[in-house]
Design a protein around this motif. Sequence first.
Motif, PDB file in Angstrom:
ATOM      1  N   THR A 133      23.596  65.791   8.021  1.00 40.54           N
ATOM      2  CA  THR A 133      23.539  65.596   9.300  1.00 40.54           C
ATOM      3  C   THR A 133      23.084  64.325   9.998  1.00 40.54           C
ATOM      4  OG1 THR A 133      21.547  66.712   9.644  1.00 40.54           O
ATOM      5  CG2 THR A 133      23.521  67.999   9.562  1.00 40.54           C
ATOM      6  N   SER A 134      22.385  63.874   9.238  1.00 42.32           N
ATOM      7  CA  SER A 134      21.447  62.632   9.882  1.00 42.32           C
ATOM      8  C   SER A 134      21.115  61.484   8.821  1.00 42.32           C
ATOM      9  CB  SER A 134      20.059  63.139  10.749  1.00 42.32           C
ATOM     10  OG  SER A 134      20.316  64.075  11.670  1.00 42.32           O
ATOM     11  N   LEU A 135      21.034  60.324   9.594  1.00 42.23           N
ATOM     12  CA  LEU A 135      20.308  59.299   8.833  1.00 42.23           C
ATOM     13  C   LEU A 135      18.835  59.273   9.090  1.00 42.23           C
ATOM     14  CD1 LEU A 135      22.725  56.069   9.085  1.00 42.23           C
ATOM     15  CD2 LEU A 135      22.741  57.719   7.135  1.00 42.23           C
ATOM     16  N   PHE A 136      17.972  58.768   8.283  1.00 45.99           N
ATOM     17  CA  PHE A 136      16.475  59.091   8.383  1.00 45.99           C
ATOM     18  C   PHE A 136      15.775  57.549   8.280  1.00 45.99           C
ATOM     19  CE2 PHE A 136      17.891  63.140   7.033  1.00 45.99           C
ATOM     20  CZ  PHE A 136      17.512  63.893   7.992  1.00 45.99           C
ATOM     21  N   ALA A 137      15.148  57.149   9.531  1.00 49.61           N
ATOM     22  CA  ALA A 137      14.334  56.078   9.331  1.00 49.61           C
ATOM     23  C   ALA A 137      12.816  56.437   9.046  1.00 49.61           C
ATOM     24  CB  ALA A 137      14.426  55.338  10.675  1.00 49.61           C
ATOM     25  N   ILE A 138      12.235  55.734   8.162  1.00 51.15           N
ATOM     26  CA  ILE A 138      11.013  56.107   8.040  1.00 51.15           C
ATOM     27  C   ILE A 138       9.986  55.188   8.824  1.00 51.15           C
ATOM     28  CG2 ILE A 138       9.122  56.011   5.931  1.00 51.15           C
ATOM     29  CD1 ILE A 138      11.570  57.707   5.365  1.00 51.15           C
ATOM     30  N   ARG A 139       9.182  55.806   9.482  1.00 54.66           N
ATOM     31  CA  ARG A 139       8.072  55.182  10.314  1.00 54.66           C
ATOM     32  C   ARG A 139       6.780  55.321   9.574  1.00 54.66           C
ATOM     33  NH1 ARG A 139       9.323  55.982  15.890  1.00 54.66           N
ATOM     34  NH2 ARG A 139       7.355  56.077  16.572  1.00 54.66           N
TER      35      ARG A 139
END
Length: 241
Positions: free
Chosen positions: A58-64
């Motif tokens: 459903t989504s791409l994820f960016a690591i914070r």
Amino acid sequence: MTEIKSAFNASCRNCGLQKVCFPTGLVKSDIDRLDQIVERKSPLKKGQFLFQAGDRFTSLFAIRAGVIKLYSYSDSGDEVIHGFYLPGDVLGVDALASKKHCMSAIAIDSVSVCALPFEQLTDLSLQIPSLNQQIMMVMSKEVNEGRSHSEMLIKRNADQRVAQFIWSMVERYRMRGYVYDEFRLSILHRDVAVHLGLTPETVSRILAKLHLENIVTWKKKEVTVHNEGALKIAAGARREL
């Protein structure tokens, strides 16, 4: 020691990882529009999954903040570690075609992520050409890193693989503007061995050798680079004339 961190509640515009994440190259007004679709997930504890193989995409994820391990299993049941994702890295690209994740992403320490719902991201990219370009760059980066890793396994010996792994971490920390010669790294030596196609004993032997040669020390979760030039050469890089 320096550990990579990013303020969990920071907006895209104020995030310290802006230069290595999706907003790269976007003007402030476009960054604000991107920020409106970003979902800031609750932090993951060590051992919790961001997603698992078979989950619907459903989504791409960016690591914070923190480090994510991306892995799968071979037909024979052996673990295959595809990479380690640091703050500013984007993952989930593997599921774009099938709409299902074929790998699992697990937190190896405390992790914070931003989710970018892909349908909304796609709609927004049609309105912001530079954002569409960023999505293409993320996909290209994923392909290139996979190819580079395969080439390393074929062309470099065990000593060079371990040195190259550490050197790549140094470069990734440097790119993010963090201290890169002394930092905390929660990746297990056993996982490094799996990722590099080596045994844990071989990795331990090579790390001991690098320490004795006063090139780099990696004890438990602390990495100290004593001789950056020697590390680069140990990784298989050519000497600069």
